[in-house]
Structures are given as structure tokens and as C-alpha cells.
Write an enzyme that holds these catalytic residues in place. Structure first.
Site, PDB file in Angstrom:
ATOM      1  CG  ASP A  73      -7.745   1.820   1.527  1.00 28.48           C
ATOM      2  OD1 ASP A  73      -7.078   1.531   2.534  1.00 28.48           O
ATOM      3  OD2 ASP A  73      -8.127   0.976   0.705  1.00 28.48           O
ATOM      4  CD  GLU A 113      -8.723  -3.077  -0.978  1.00 27.93           C
ATOM      5  OE1 GLU A 113      -9.483  -3.157   0.011  1.00 27.93           O
ATOM      6  OE2 GLU A 113      -7.760  -3.843  -1.154  1.00 27.93           O
ATOM      7  CG  ASN A 133     -14.694   0.601   5.810  1.00 27.52           C
ATOM      8  OD1 ASN A 133     -14.783   0.867   7.006  1.00 27.52           O
ATOM      9  ND2 ASN A 133     -13.887  -0.347   5.356  1.00 27.52           N
ATOM     10  CB  ALA A 134     -13.469   5.925   7.942  1.00 28.35           C
ATOM     11  CG  ASP A 171      -1.742  -1.219   1.402  1.00 35.66           C
ATOM     12  OD1 ASP A 171      -2.004  -1.897   0.397  1.00 35.66           O
ATOM     13  OD2 ASP A 171      -2.115  -1.518   2.548  1.00 35.66           O
TER      14      ASP A 171
END
Length: 494
Positions: A194, A249, A191-192, A71
């Protein structure tokens, strides 16, 4: 009389030899391309080929280089490139902190250390014990570095995006608390996790974020605090999949002033194998984001398998096990040069996760595509143009299906001197104009005007699989499918 017969015999032998040499010359030229000068290719990225699996370095962070990266987001500060990434370790337990590495060339990376030793108490409590930081992003505004990070309870919307600041890219970092928090059963759909930060063309700050749950959203930030401008709003939906069975995502956004467009990248698939990067663009930073075929990234009518133009996915060239899990990308713009970073797991051992950096090339109609080879530095002497004689020869081609996210493998492609493909007398053919190569595939009655056309850009790169310089091509087919190629073999030529 004898002398005359000898002269005739000698003449016949000479003619036969000349014919043989001519045939050999034609055959060799037909099979091998005329290469560019050595200075027109990137230099070798190391003295010897770089191994993808090196078990002896597992416990030595100083030798990790691109290993154990996940990531990663990239930023350039002064003369250094930095990546911030989720902590990861082959055959080991991840530590809580965010990994920092730096490089002068985006090839050789030095491990700097980690941001934080433990997850903050607020984030841990909110996420029911979340123990590691995920998917960071960092941006510099007015001499202050803003580091955004995620903490989450796996498989839920109990998630937390926080902020840390520093006057130095290597820290120390001061935690500033939450930017946005989500919880199962709240009024949000996002959804909190990335966070991907982008400064728009007018200087306003935005955060793209989200994942499986509800999709990808974008919301404006307060430049004074780095936190949400509207604290009770999740923002605008800009990309989604049909449901949680289909992954989405890792959003990132870049702006290209030449096209005056914003480009949204997201990842589909599972991080260990089918991970792949998709792109869409918009005239407005808040969307709508449309792919090459005009499909809106929030359109789920077809299951969203064919939504988003694929940039990179799992692949393998000949003589190599290839790479899996090629997703969760970062973006870097440096003047007129653009780069994409992403995870990549080794084909023969998917637990080894590396950092890949690739050049972004822009098509004539303003779409980004990426090099099929990893970045190995700039050529020492720029080329004026690719010539037809450089193109002739054997190639490997990889087609990155828009629908199938499994590992794509290469097929052989022969470009003949007479402009034909694979068959000197066939209907498929190629044309070169500047560095733009067009491949024409004959399908009477099925293709527009009987031909499907791939339009690709040719450029010199380093062949990591065969450890030699080569030419590659990258581009899109007529229907927006990514097409890669690599030339084989190459002669040594100064």
C-alpha cells in the site's frame, strides 16, 4: 335587504377562500424549499439513472466505467484524470496487471488497459508465489511517471513494493525493481504494501505505506531514483491499531497550503463491509498525526476504535440499498479543489465494487469533510449564498458514528421556517450564516451550555438516489463525528 344578505354571504365566502389559500400557501412553503436556479446545480451525470448492478457488462471491459474498481489512486495529466487500481472482476478471477482508466470529468470512465501482464519474477519469488499486483500509486516528477505497486503473500509480511517508470501516463512501463521488501522474521515491523506517495511543501518525496502488521510508516525517497533514501530503515511510525484483529491500511497524505498542515488518511475495517476512511493532521509530514479530538494516530490505549476522524463509511439514504466497504481512498488536489476517491460495494450485492469520487469541503477550523453525494460535476453558475428560504423543509440525515462501523442509515429531519428542528415549539433549533448551517441539539445538563452543536456546510449536489438536484450538508459535530444531510423534496424551478 336581499342584496345586503347576498353581499354579506359573498364576502364571507371570499374571506373563507382567502383563508384557505393562505393556509395552503403557508403549508406548501413550510413543506417545500425554494430551490436554486437549475443552473446552480450540477447537471445530470447521465441521461437516465445509472444502474449499480449490470450483469450484462461483466465480460466487457469497455463498459465497466466505475465497475470492478478497487484501491484506485487518481492523478490528473493534461486534461485527463487517470485511476490506477488493483485488478478486480465480479464473478471472475483477477488478472495480474494494474487497471488503468481515464476520464475527462471524473464521472464517465474509459478502460485503458493494464500495466504488466504478469508479476515480476523477483516479486513472485519473494512473496512465495504472489500472483497479482495490489494498491498502486503514481506520481509525476520532472516529466517522469513513477508507478509504485505491491505484491504480497496474503496474511503474511512476505511483501514487496516495486517501482515502474514511464514518460507516458499510459505506458509502456519499465520495471525498476524493488523499493522495499519485508519478510517474516526480519528486523522490520512494517508490512511492505500500500504505497502512498507525497511531495512535501519543500519538494521532498515521501512514501507512506504499511498495513495490519506494525501499522503505517513514512519514509523519505530519493528523487533521483524514486527508491528509499535510507535503504536499511523502515521509516517513522505514524499510525497503528491495537493488533492484527483491527485493520488499518491504505495510507495517503495531502498537504493544504491554506492551513500549512499535512493530512493523513487511512482505512479501518474489512474491505467487503465495514471499510471506512479516517483522517488526522500534522504540522510535520513525519507526524505526529492527531485527529479532531487530539488523539495521536499511534495511540492504542483505547483499542484505537475512537482514533482518527471518520470521513466516510458504509451508509444508505432512503430509496436506495446504499454502499458498503467504502474504504481504501485516494486523494487529488486540483488548484483550490480537493477530491477523495474510494471503493464502494453495492448494498444489495457486495461483490460489485465501484469507484466513488467525492468533493472535499474544508471546515472553518481546517478539517476536511466529504460530500454525502458522489461527484457529478461543477455547477454551471456559482451561487453567491444559500438563503434561509432554501433551507426550510424536509431533510434526511446520516450520522457516521466514530465507534460503530456498520452501515449508517438516514433519519428524517424537518427544518422549520421559525428556526426550529422537528418540533415548531421544541428546544432544538438551527441557524444559517452564509453557507454554514449550525444545528443545536438540546441536552440540559449533558451538553456544554445545554446544547450539542453540529456545524455543517450547505452546497448544491446531484441526488444519485432520487436522480434530481438537491442541497446537501456535510460537517462535524462538536465531538468530531461526521454529519451528512440531504434535502427532500425539491421543486422544479428554472
Amino acid at each position: 335587504m336581499l342584496n345586503k344578505k347576498i353581499m354579506i354571504l359573498l364576502s364571507s365566502i371570499i374571506l373563507l377562500l382567502l383563508s384557505a389559500f393562505a393556509i395552503m400557501f403557508y403549508f406548501n412553503n413550510d413543506q417545500k424549499p425554494k430551490t436554486l436556479q437549475a443552473s446552480q446545480y450540477p447537471s445530470p451525470p447521465a441521461e437516465t439513472p445509472i444502474e449499480k448492478v449490470t450483469t450484462e457488462i461483466i465480460h466487457d471491459e469497455s463498459k465497466w466505467t466505475t465497475n470492478n474498481t478497487h484501491d484506485a489512486e487518481i492523478i490528473k495529466v493534461d486534461d485527463w484524470y487517470y485511476t490506477f487500481s488493483t485488478d478486480y472482476k465480479v464473478a471472475g478471477t483477477p488478472l495480474p496487471g494494474i487497471q488503468i482508466r481515464k476520464s475527462k470529468d471524473m464521472i464517465n470512465w474509459t478502460f485503458v488497459g493494464r500495466v504488466f501482464d504478469n508479476v515480476t519474477a523477483e516479486a513472485k519469488i519473494w512473496t512465495n508465489g504472489g500472483s497479482t499486483y495490489w494498491a498502486p500509486d503514481v506520481v509525476e516528477i520532472n516529466g517522469i511517471f513513477y508507478l509504485y505497486y505491491s505484491v504480497s503473500e496474503l496474511g503474511t509480511r512476505n511483501s514487496y513494493i516495486g517501482l515502474a517508470t514511464s514518460t507516458s501516463i499510459e505506458g509502456p512501463w519499465d520495471n525498476q525493481g524493488s523499493v522495499i521488501k519485508t519478510k517474516e522474521g526480519d528486523t522490520f515491523t512494517v508490512n511492505a504494501i500500500d504505497p502512498g506517495i507525497i511531495i512535501d511543501k519543500d519538494g521532498r518525496s515521501w512514501m507512506a505505506y504499511g498495513s495490519y502488521f506494525g501499522g503505517i510508516f513514512i519514509t523519505e525517497l530519493d528523487k533521483a531514483t524514486g527508491k528509499l533514501k535510507n535503504t536499511d530503515e523502515e521509516g517513522t511510525l505514524i499510525a497503528q491499531r491495537q493488533n492484527n484483529d483491527y485493520a488499518i491500511e491504505g495510507p495517503a497524505i495531502m498537504y493544504n497550503p491554506d492551513t500549512d498542515m499535512y493530512y493523513l488518511t487511512v482505512s479501518y475495517g474489512w474491505l467487503e463491509d465495514t471499510y471506512n476512511v479516517r483522517v488526522a493532521r500534522s504540522e510535520s509530514i513525519q507526524g505526529p498525526y492527531l485527529d479532531y479530538n487530539g488523539k495521536n494516530m499511534i495511540d492504542i490505549s483505547d483499542g484505537s476504535f475512537d482514533t482518527g476522524t471518520k470521513l466516510v463509511s458504509s451508509y444508505a439514504f432512503n430509496n436506495d440499498s446504499g454502499w458498503l466497504g467504502t474504504g481504501h481512498n485516494g486523494l487529488l488536489q486540483e488548484g483550490d479543489d480537493y477530491y477523495l476517491t474510494h471503493n464502494a460495494r453495492v448494498g444489495e450485492d457486495l461483490y460489485w465494487s465501484h469507484l466513488h469520487v467525492r468533493e472535499i469541503i474544508w471546515t472553518e477550523d481546517g478539517w476536511p469533510v466529504v460530500s454525502p453525494e458522489r461527484y457529478a460535476g461543477k455547477m454551471k453558475k456559482p451561487i453567491e449564498s444559500i438563503k434561509t428560504e432554501n433551507i426550510v423543509g424536509q431533510w434526511e440525515q446520516i450520522v457516521l458514528s466514530r465507534i460503530d462501523d456498520s452501515k449508517a442509515t438516514s433519519t428524517t429531519l424537518h427544518l422549520y421556517e421559525n428556526g426550529k428542528i422537528d418540533d415548531e415549539n421544541g428546544e432544538d433549533y438551527w441557524e444559517l450564516k452564509g453557507d454554514s448551517l449550525k444545528l443545536y441539539w438540546y441536552e440540559p445538563g449533558g451538553a456544554p451550555n445545554d446544547y450539542w452543536i453540529d456545524t455543517v456546510t450547505v452546497l448544491p449536489q446531484w441526488d444519485w438516489e432520487n436522480w434530481q438536484p438537491t442541497l446537501v450538508f456535510t460537517g462535524l459535530s462538536q465531538d468530531g463525528t461526521a454529519v451528512w444531510g440531504k434535502q427532500l423534496p425539491l421543486e422544479d424551478k428554472e
